[in-house]
Design a protein around this motif. Structure first.
Motif, mmCIF file in Angstrom:
data_model
loop_
_atom_site.group_PDB
_atom_site.id
_atom_site.type_symbol
_atom_site.label_atom_id
_atom_site.label_comp_id
_atom_site.label_asym_id
_atom_site.label_seq_id
_atom_site.Cartn_x
_atom_site.Cartn_y
_atom_site.Cartn_z
ATOM 1 N N LEU A 595 0.828 -1.203 0.000
ATOM 2 C CA LEU A 595 0.000 0.000 0.000
ATOM 3 C C LEU A 595 0.864 1.254 0.000
ATOM 4 C CD1 LEU A 595 -2.584 -1.083 2.732
ATOM 5 C CD2 LEU A 595 -2.941 -1.106 0.256
ATOM 6 N N ILE A 628 -8.830 4.162 4.381
ATOM 7 C CA ILE A 628 -8.486 2.977 3.621
ATOM 8 C C ILE A 628 -9.630 2.641 2.674
ATOM 9 C CG2 ILE A 628 -9.278 1.474 5.513
ATOM 10 C CD1 ILE A 628 -7.096 -0.534 4.620
ATOM 11 N N ASP A 632 -9.324 -2.506 -0.123
ATOM 12 C CA ASP A 632 -8.169 -2.834 0.708
ATOM 13 C C ASP A 632 -8.603 -3.236 2.115
ATOM 14 O OD1 ASP A 632 -6.372 -2.138 -1.396
ATOM 15 O OD2 ASP A 632 -6.658 -0.024 -0.899
ATOM 16 N N SER A 665 -7.872 2.703 -4.887
ATOM 17 C CA SER A 665 -7.448 1.562 -4.072
ATOM 18 C C SER A 665 -5.941 1.409 -4.173
ATOM 19 C CB SER A 665 -8.146 0.285 -4.538
ATOM 20 O OG SER A 665 -7.783 -0.020 -5.875
ATOM 21 N N GLY A 666 -5.348 0.902 -3.102
ATOM 22 C CA GLY A 666 -3.897 0.773 -3.039
ATOM 23 C C GLY A 666 -3.218 1.932 -2.350
ATOM 24 N N THR A 667 -3.988 2.965 -2.003
ATOM 25 C CA THR A 667 -3.455 4.131 -1.291
ATOM 26 C C THR A 667 -4.182 4.282 0.034
ATOM 27 O OG1 THR A 667 -2.986 5.273 -3.379
ATOM 28 C CG2 THR A 667 -3.077 6.628 -1.390
#
Length: 711
Positions: A595, A628, A632, A665-667
């Motif tokens: 992440l 979030i 995730d 997403s992913g951050t």
């Protein structure tokens, strides 16, 4: 906005500015002041006094730019000035470092202890064993660029490279434009397209929002490009989310479309730029399809953005701080800075761009700082982002540290290592602050700092074009001293040049404003500031701005030979992050830290952690949260509101989860710098690296990867 009947205010201002009774001696009234915070707006304020005490802070409606509107942080400044936890007397540590146990001592003992230790260290280890650590906790030039600089120059200490905030972006801008000044704020209300790129202006530059609203009423559109749908993104007409650190790619994709569709201003490019032919060829590889894969921005949106920009009557780009705090931060800003030249925006009223307008107010720093006092001009330079590493080095160790206008244990990256450095028993540490900060808890001597309303100082903005002078409105509380007073006292106690350390604040201000090399300062003098709370720079020279650029070619450099010689791409080029991912390079299934972690400012603190200790501001922000994405969160079995741990190889951070789709997403995102909580690990910078950016050796706070789990 705070507006009051102006009659009593005007009477009070006139009395003081014409040399009447000092404001500190007047028990009741409304008095002019300046916001001292590290913020572009540098607001004009009014302080309301009753029985000798400030009871309220409001905006000054007569200020030509800020016009009486102030943020919630400053509106509650009285609580900071009179906070019961404020340090009012010199203190000496009596317990282990970090416990925060101190006893009161006299100023005489404090000065003797400091000067005695410094003299001994100079004798045994040399002056470079001593290091100042400061930033812009108070933006007054006397506070951070004045008597303090004279003291450490005369001392011969190691030098601090102040690169934690804006240096990467400044270098990126300068590589294209040279002179570090851009569009005047007032002009932006005439733009018909405003792009806020990587900045949360509602929280950090509120008066630019006011001007954008004026433009909106005339039909302008506001586009916000960011990794996070923050308050500004929610306010804008169109939000474009992208993966962290991919801003260069997006800018190059826009350039591709501009050239391909014939939306460039060829006459402007031929007259005012170098390298436009090379850039035209270069960006052909940055097709909307490729850029979409890298950035996460849909291909159609890239084309739409370019067409909006290319057909706008006057397009203005506000370049924020966020995109520069990456491994490729200088390049991100460099690429965005090229855009106005492609469509000739610099010749359009309201068009262009800005990152910082501070160069217009360039003062006589040699008079302020007195570099001539330093006998060792080549003394070692220590990058403030690497203070943890510096404090733990065995060779030529730092033996004494003097911290002021900063809280490095909270704000510096890789804070676990920073803390270990501060824990050294052989490190003599002095902290000058209003509060017993996380940093001050490790100090041997803590000195009480005066608030900005208790002294004299000069303020310039790095956004608008007005210079202001603060005169004391109340006497210093307790035994607190301004930076000017403190370093004047220490300089004389060390036996340094008497004239340099007895010059008055007004004499220093007059000297600072005496800078014949800067035509924008014409008419800005100590005398004019005594007559008016704010004096405008002479912006007449800006009419020939493009003819006086300070790049090597004297033109806007889309191709930079200087960058090439420095080992960087000659043209803006997308370089993936050292630590991080983009849309083309996603984390593998077995990646330990899959992440991207971003820690931008929140609304009620400054990112220097100012206000983070005050109960009212804490209540407004409630508690640190980890935002979030639902995808995730689901992967990790995390529900909204659950306590989570964020970690990487550098440290761990504990807080609650907020499941939201405010980013791709992913951050994951945690806003604000919080002081250490009760039994909780709340220093966000335990996660961030002290790697340095591609330009200017700046901070890379936002190029950070982590993992998250339920507690």
């Amino acid at each position: 906005m705070d507006h009051r009947n102006s009659a009593p205010r005007e009477a009070t201002l006139q009395q003081d500015l014409q040399g009447g009774q000092r404001m500190t001696e007047q028990q009741d009234g409304i008095f002019p002041a300046v916001c001292p915070l590290d913020c572009p707006d540098t607001c004009g304020l009014l302080l309301h006094k009753e029985k000798g005490k400030i009871i309220k802070v409001t905006g000054n409606p007569d200020h030509p730019i800020t016009k009486g509107a102030i943020c919630n942080k400053v509106r509650n400044m009285t609580e900071r000035v009179y906070d019961p936890d404020r340090v009012l007397y010199p203190l000496k540590r009596i317990g282990p470092k970090g416990e925060g146990k101190f006893e009161r001592i006299s100023w005489e003992e404090a000065v003797n202890t400091i000067t005695g230790r410094f003299k001994e260290l100079i004798r045994t280890d040399g002056p470079e064993s001593i290091l100042p650590y400061s930033f812009y906790g108070n933006m007054g030039v006397l506070s951070v660029d004045g008597m303090d600089r004279r003291f450490f120059n005369a001392l011969g200490s190691s030098q601090l490279d102040q690169t934690i905030c804006s240096v990467a972006g400044n270098e990126g801008w300068a590589s294209v434009m040279g002179f570090k000044g851009g569009t005047s704020p007032e002009d932006t209300e005439d733009a018909d397209l405003i792009i806020v790129w990587g900045g949360n202006v509602i929280s950090t530059n509120m008066h630019q929002v006011v001007l954008a609203e004026k433009a909106r009423k005339k039909g302008a559109k506001v586009v916000v490009i960011d990794v996070h749908r923050n308050r500004t993104a929610q306010w804008g007409d169109w939000f474009i989310p992208l993966y962290p650190g991919t801003d260069t790619a997006l800018a190059l994709g826009v350039m591709n479309v501009l050239f391909a569709q014939g939306l460039t201003d060829d006459e402007f490019l031929h007259r005012y730029t170098v390298g436009h032919e090379e850039l035209h060829e270069h960006v052909k590889t940055y097709t909307p399809e490729r850029v979409s894969r890298i950035t996460g921005v849909p291909e159609a949106d890239i084309i739409r953005l370019a067409e909006m920009y290319g057909t706008a009557r006057a397009a203005y780009i506000n370049i924020g701080n966020g995109l520069q705090h990456h491994d490729n931060g200088g390049m991100n800003v460099r690429a965005v800075t090229c855009l106005p030249a492609l469509t000739g925006q610099w010749l359009k009223h309201g068009g262009g761009a800005s990152r910082s307008n501070g160069a217009y107010a360039k003062i006589n720093s040699a008079h302020l700082e007195r570099p001539d006092l330093r006998q060792n001009p080549d003394a070692r330079m220590i990058n403030m982002n690497r203070i943890g590493e510096a404090l733990l080095q065995k060779e030529q160790p730092i033996k004494a540290l003097f911290v002021y206008c900063s809280n490095p244990v909270v704000v510096a990256p890789d804070s676990e290592r920073v803390t270990k450095g501060f824990e050294r028993e052989d490190l003599f540490t002095v902290v000058h602050d209003l509060f017993l900060t996380d940093t001050a808890r490790y100090a041997d001597i803590v000195l009480p700092a005066a608030s900005s309303f208790e002294g004299t100082d000069l303020y310039k903005s790095y956004w608008h074009h007005y210079i202001q002078m603060q005169q004391p409105v109340i006497d210093p509380l307790g035994e607190s001293k301004s930076n000017y007073e403190l370093f004047s006292l220490l300089g004389r106690a060390m036996g340094f040049d008497e004239a340099a350390f007895t010059e008055s604040e007004e004499e220093m201000i007059a000297g600072a404003l005496d800078n014949p090399t800067n035509p924008y300062l014409n008419g800005v003098t100590l005398e004019s500031l005594k007559k008016s709370p704010f004096v405008k720079l002479d912006m007449t020279p800006k009419a020939t701005y493009l003819d006086r650029l300070t790049t090597p070619s004297g033109k806007i450099e889309l191709y930079s030979e200087k960058m090439k010689q420095a080992g960087l791409p000659a043209m803006p080029s997308y370089v993936p992050l050292i630590e991080g991912y983009d849309g083309e390079h996603r984390p593998q299934a077995d990646e330990r830290y899959p992440l991207m972690f971003i820690s931008p400012p929140n609304h009620n603190f400054l990112n220097s952690s100012t206000f983070a200790n005050l109960p009212k501001h804490q209540r407004l922000e409630r508690e640190p949260l980890l935002q979030i994405h639902p995808e995730d969160a689901q992967t990790r079995g995390i529900a909204d509101g659950e306590p989570v741990t964020v970690w990487n190889d550098r440290g761990t951070y504990e807080l609650k989860a907020k499941v939201t789709d405010l980013m791709l997403s992913g951050t994951v995102i945690s806003q604000g710098l919080w002081w250490e909580g009760k039994g909780r690990r709340q220093r966000v910078n335990v996660l961030t690296s002290d790697r340095l950016s591609d330009m200017g050796q700046g901070a890379t706070f936002f190029s950070t990867v982590v993992n998250v789990k339920r507690q």
